[in-house]
Scaffold this active site. Sequence first.
Site, short mmCIF file in Angstrom:
data_model
loop_
_atom_site.label_atom_id
_atom_site.label_comp_id
_atom_site.label_asym_id
_atom_site.label_seq_id
_atom_site.Cartn_x
_atom_site.Cartn_y
_atom_site.Cartn_z
CE LYS A 12 -13.24 -76.23 -3.28
NZ LYS A 12 -13.10 -74.77 -3.08
CB THR A 57 -11.76 -74.80 -6.75
OG1 THR A 57 -12.15 -73.82 -5.81
CG2 THR A 57 -10.57 -74.32 -7.57
NE ARG A 175 -24.62 -87.71 16.83
CZ ARG A 175 -24.05 -86.87 17.69
NH1 ARG A 175 -23.85 -85.61 17.35
NH2 ARG A 175 -23.67 -87.28 18.87
CD GLN A 218 -21.30 -84.41 25.40
OE1 GLN A 218 -21.75 -85.05 24.44
NE2 GLN A 218 -21.24 -83.09 25.38
CG HIS A 246 -18.51 -82.30 13.70
ND1 HIS A 246 -19.38 -82.62 14.70
CD2 HIS A 246 -17.65 -81.40 14.23
CE1 HIS A 246 -19.08 -81.94 15.79
NE2 HIS A 246 -18.01 -81.18 15.53
#
Length: 300
Positions: A12, A57, A175, A218, A246
Amino acid sequence: MAIVLGPNQFGKAEVRLVRIDRSRTVHHITDLNVSTALRGDFDDAHLLGDNSHILTTDAQKNTVYAFAREYGTGQIEDFALRLGRHFVGSFPWIHGARVEIEQFAWERIVVDGSPHDHAFSQPGGERRTTVVTVDGPSVSVVSGLAGLVVLKSTGSEFHGFPRDRYTTLAETTDRILATEVTAQWRYVTTDLDFGPLFGRVRDALVTTFAQVHSLALQQTLYRMGEAALTAVEQVAEIRISMPNKHHFLVDLSPFGLDNPDIVYQVPDRPYGLIEATVLRDDAPTASDRPQARPDTTSAP
Ligand SMILES: O=c1[nH]c(=O)c2[nH]c(=O)[nH]c2[nH]1
């Protein structure tokens, strides 16, 4: 003459992984790009389509994320050695493993002279920009920056959005918020000491990113623009573009591991793209304003 299978390997490539150490108030970030490749007896897969020797992978990628949770990453050499030895020890027909790791550097954002606990910026890649337009007697200076990559490992929430049939995003009160800032601001005049003004706008953008408790990218964008206009009165308006880079928490439960906001998968696309102009309501709308792109869809 016979046609034969030559050297081969598979793995991978470019597993993007961010690990946040939250064990103290001062967070630490490890940002890696890991590639694995296995060598061994894989002849039957190539010659017959028999996959009984293939350590997928996908499993290799999962191992990278699981090891980052289970053992930590530490020095990239140690992490690569652990992975490589694991793969070679996993099945008798796997004889070799190549593990390549790139580590991306992050620096702490400095706010009021002190390194921030959980806000970081990435050195290198940032550019200072300007576009000067002379149009007869009218001259405009639009200055800016691009490629300013910043990240907060906490202090960011995102919730309260409507849910339609296609909304699957979970609401979150904590987050990672990461973006690459592109900003262009227009000065009201040309007779300025541009160096220090650039520094003040940049500082306003970066420290606001670090300090604002974000409820959405925003909102962070608007507050950054507002801070830039407040910091430098000669700036009439600022246009900011911020992709939402992200960071997805990896689900390690299939491997019997929890993942309390530690190991993240970082796909480089697709990304949300948040863009807005922040301006003074009395900013002149004269012809020296940055030209909008011609609307090619409307009739002449
Ligand atoms: O700050 C955000 N703004 C959005 O508009 C958005 N959309 C999304 O999926 N995540 C986020 N995050």
